[in-house]
Design a protein around this motif. Structure first.
Motif, PDB file in Angstrom:
ATOM      1  N   PRO A 132       9.861  -2.415   4.334  1.00  0.00           N
ATOM      2  CA  PRO A 132       9.567  -0.980   4.238  1.00  0.00           C
ATOM      3  C   PRO A 132       8.348  -0.711   3.355  1.00  0.00           C
ATOM      4  O   PRO A 132       8.077  -1.446   2.406  1.00  0.00           O
ATOM      5  CB  PRO A 132      10.847  -0.408   3.612  1.00  0.00           C
ATOM      6  N   LYS A 133       7.638   0.347   3.654  1.00  0.00           N
ATOM      7  CA  LYS A 133       6.423   0.675   2.910  1.00  0.00           C
ATOM      8  C   LYS A 133       6.724   0.960   1.439  1.00  0.00           C
ATOM      9  O   LYS A 133       5.908   0.649   0.564  1.00  0.00           O
ATOM     10  CB  LYS A 133       5.729   1.872   3.546  1.00  0.00           C
ATOM     11  N   GLU A 134       7.883   1.550   1.169  1.00  0.00           N
ATOM     12  CA  GLU A 134       8.222   1.846  -0.224  1.00  0.00           C
ATOM     13  C   GLU A 134       8.455   0.575  -1.037  1.00  0.00           C
ATOM     14  O   GLU A 134       8.455   0.614  -2.275  1.00  0.00           O
ATOM     15  CB  GLU A 134       9.453   2.750  -0.310  1.00  0.00           C
ATOM     16  N   GLN A 135       8.635  -0.568  -0.360  1.00  0.00           N
ATOM     17  CA  GLN A 135       8.775  -1.853  -1.047  1.00  0.00           C
ATOM     18  C   GLN A 135       7.497  -2.675  -1.000  1.00  0.00           C
ATOM     19  O   GLN A 135       7.478  -3.835  -1.386  1.00  0.00           O
ATOM     20  CB  GLN A 135       9.928  -2.650  -0.422  1.00  0.00           C
ATOM     21  N   GLY A 136       6.424  -2.046  -0.523  1.00  0.00           N
ATOM     22  CA  GLY A 136       5.137  -2.721  -0.509  1.00  0.00           C
ATOM     23  C   GLY A 136       4.766  -3.343   0.820  1.00  0.00           C
ATOM     24  O   GLY A 136       3.688  -3.935   0.949  1.00  0.00           O
ATOM     25  N   GLN A 166      13.779 -10.262  -3.875  1.00  0.00           N
ATOM     26  CA  GLN A 166      13.327  -9.547  -2.696  1.00  0.00           C
ATOM     27  C   GLN A 166      13.267 -10.529  -1.517  1.00  0.00           C
ATOM     28  O   GLN A 166      12.303 -11.250  -1.327  1.00  0.00           O
ATOM     29  CB  GLN A 166      11.943  -8.945  -2.968  1.00  0.00           C
ATOM     30  N   TRP A 169      -1.279  -7.854  -1.310  1.00  0.00           N
ATOM     31  CA  TRP A 169       0.098  -7.808  -1.815  1.00  0.00           C
ATOM     32  C   TRP A 169       0.475  -9.132  -2.474  1.00  0.00           C
ATOM     33  O   TRP A 169       1.083  -9.162  -3.539  1.00  0.00           O
ATOM     34  CB  TRP A 169       1.031  -7.502  -0.639  1.00  0.00           C
ATOM     35  N   GLY A 195       5.980  -1.853   7.029  1.00  0.00           N
ATOM     36  CA  GLY A 195       6.919  -0.973   7.706  1.00  0.00           C
ATOM     37  C   GLY A 195       6.902  -1.079   9.216  1.00  0.00           C
ATOM     38  O   GLY A 195       7.248  -0.121   9.923  1.00  0.00           O
TER      39      GLY A 195
END
Length: 531
Positions: A188-192, A106, A219, A195
């Motif tokens: 992005p929020k979907e990746q933690g 990532q 996180w 965003g």
């Protein structure tokens, strides 16, 4: 089993499992006799050697081909499949890689554009940290040192650690923490992530936004297996230095509030800095005792450091390197071999940090950092400002230490005979890269890949080692000294490392963790044995 019988049995069994002819060959060296199994017709560079101590009088190096992945263990005639030994040797490395797999896949570190306002903010911040008389208030302990010598050349990728062409080593690490936080904001929020759009990320003012700082810490902790590790505490330190009352760089400049999105501009800047600082200070205080080290630099060497004398394995490594001398071919290959041998011996004798080893100088007129005294002994003399810990032990006295006698012959042979074969310009650095061919550098620079070369050498020649860098030799030397002194002489280890006694005791006190159990056995041994 006698040494002679070991030789016969091991040679015969190795021939059986590899279907190739092997012979024993004596290896040149001082002290006890050393032997090597050599396969006829195979270049030595393709033979990987692993050592086993068979007796106080001799050492045997059992060699095998990487392709066959078979090794003979000559301990009491027991044969061990080499694949098993390689599995043990690389287990630690694979475990570390597996643990980092998800993290490294990532790529979220933020990379500002060349014309980004964030770059100018960063340059101004670095100037504030290095200027001898900054316009803003700065604590005495918050000064960043400029590099006393050039180690790496400035590149577009390394822009954050240079100011006006001068390297600031601490800026490199500080930017790493900054780029990680800003990169998470843009994730992005979907990746933690938070965003936040890229065009809104370009400001240091985000360090004052408490809700995002708290979410980022959560996180980080989650990614580290719900542990507060060193990276987390390093982020605490950087952010708190920016927000601290009276001396914080951001706290003193309310103008940064206007660089945030409009939804934040109605807030009070001083209150934002104070609230975020209070949060971080509370987290640091509360979790200080539960701080966990998720990456142990000693882990790849644990099997060696556990030995009664870890330096025995380094001595074996040197013998294997000596036996692997190139015969014939390009002259530079033998020069590389001589350089590597001298390098390992100097690292053992004077376990300096990477920058000090890579920038070590020698001049024919004896005015370099490496110099020879009239009695023929070699010494290393380095001014205190050249050390990383100049504010610690290094700043208390000048470094003027002898090179151990075991390195003199190889060091002088390298300097006088082989080093000239590697030079492409009039470099004063002791250890130079293996440059060959028509390319020439316009000016000499330190060998920045020196530690990578150490990784290659230890992977090839050090017993069951997946490969370690220059810093590992500080652990090897310090542990060997402390163990040889029956766990009492931490002062000598501190002197050799050029470090404070308190620092060495903190890092190596674990060696005495068994003292209580050992003393208990002395006092209650007879009674315990009855149980």
């Amino acid at each position: 089993m006698s040494f002679e019988k070991h030789m016969k049995v091991s040679g015969r069994l190795l021939a059986q499992v590899t279907a190739k002819d092997w012979r024993w060959q004596p290896v040149e060296g001082d002290g006890s006799p050393t032997w090597e199994l050599v396969q006829d017709g195979m270049p030595r560079s393709e033979v990987y050697a692993l050592g086993e101590v068979l007796s106080p009088q001799a050492r045997v190096i059992a060699a095998f081909t990487p392709a066959a992945l078979l090794e003979l263990s000559a301990v009491e005639g027991h044969r061990l499949d080499a694949a098993e030994r390689l599995e043990q040797a690389s287990m630690v490395l694979r475990r570390h890689r597996d643990g980092l797999a998800d993290k490294t896949s990532q790529h979220y570190f933020y990379k500002p554009e060349p014309d980004s306002p964030l770059r100018q903010q960063w340059y101004d911040f670095v100037r504030y940290k290095t200027d001898w008389q900054p316009t803003l208030v700065r604590s005495d302990s918050a000064v960043w040192r400029t590099a006393p010598f050039e180690f790496r050349r400035e590149t577009p990728k390394a822009w954050a650690q240079y100011l006006d062409g001068v390297e600031i080593p601490t800026a490199r690490f500080a930017w790493g923490k900054t780029a990680a936080y800003l990169g998470w904001l843009n994730l992005p929020k979907e990746q933690g992530g938070a965003g936040v759009p890229k065009d809104q990320v370009d400001t240091l003012a985000w360090f004052a936004v408490r809700e995002h700082v708290e979410a980022y810490v959560r996180w980080m902790v989650k990614r580290s297996g719900n542990r507060f590790n060193g990276t987390t505490f390093e982020f605490f330190s950087l952010a708190m230095s920016l927000l601290r009352l009276d001396t914080g760089y951001l706290q003193q400049q309310s103008k940064f509030l206007s660089t945030l999105p409009q939804e934040y501009t109605r807030r009070d800047w001083a209150e934002m800095c104070r609230d975020t600082f209070t949060l971080l200070n509370s987290l640091r205080t509360r979790h200080r005792k539960s701080r966990k080290q998720t990456r142990d630099p000693k882990e790849p060497l644990r099997h060696i450091l556990a030995l009664e004398n870890p330096m025995d394995m380094v001595a074996d490594m040197v013998q294997r390197m000596r036996a692997d001398r190139p015969l014939g071919g390009a002259p530079w290959r033998e020069a590389v071999w001589a350089r590597d041998l001298a390098l390992i011996k100097v690292l053992v004798s004077n376990p300096l940090r990477l920058r000090n080893i890579a920038t070590l100088t020698w001049r024919a007129d004896n005015t370099g950092q490496l110099y020879q005294r009239p009695d023929g002994s070699w010494w290393i003399r380095i001014d205190k400002e050249f050390f990383k810990n100049v504010r610690g032990a290094a700043g208390e006295s000048e470094y003027d230490m002898p090179v151990q006698e075991m390195a003199w012959v190889d060091l002088e042979r390298y300097l006088r005979v082989f080093r000239p074969r590697l030079l492409v310009n009039d470099s004063e650095f002791v250890f130079v890269a293996s440059r060959h061919g028509p390319q020439r550098r316009d000016r000499p620079t330190p060998w920045t890949e020196l530690s990578s070369r150490i990784v290659q050498l230890t992977r090839t020649y050090l017993w069951r080692c997946p490969g370690v860098g220059t810093h590992a030799f500080r652990h090897l030397v310090a542990t060997s000294i402390i163990k040889a002194s029956k766990l009492t002489d931490f002062k000598t280890a501190a002197l050799v490392l050029n470090d404070r006694l308190s620092t060495v005791e903190k890092n190596y006190l674990h060696l005495r963790s068994s003292d209580g159990a050992n003393r208990m056995n002395e006092l209650l041994g007879p009674t315990l044995r009855r149980m």
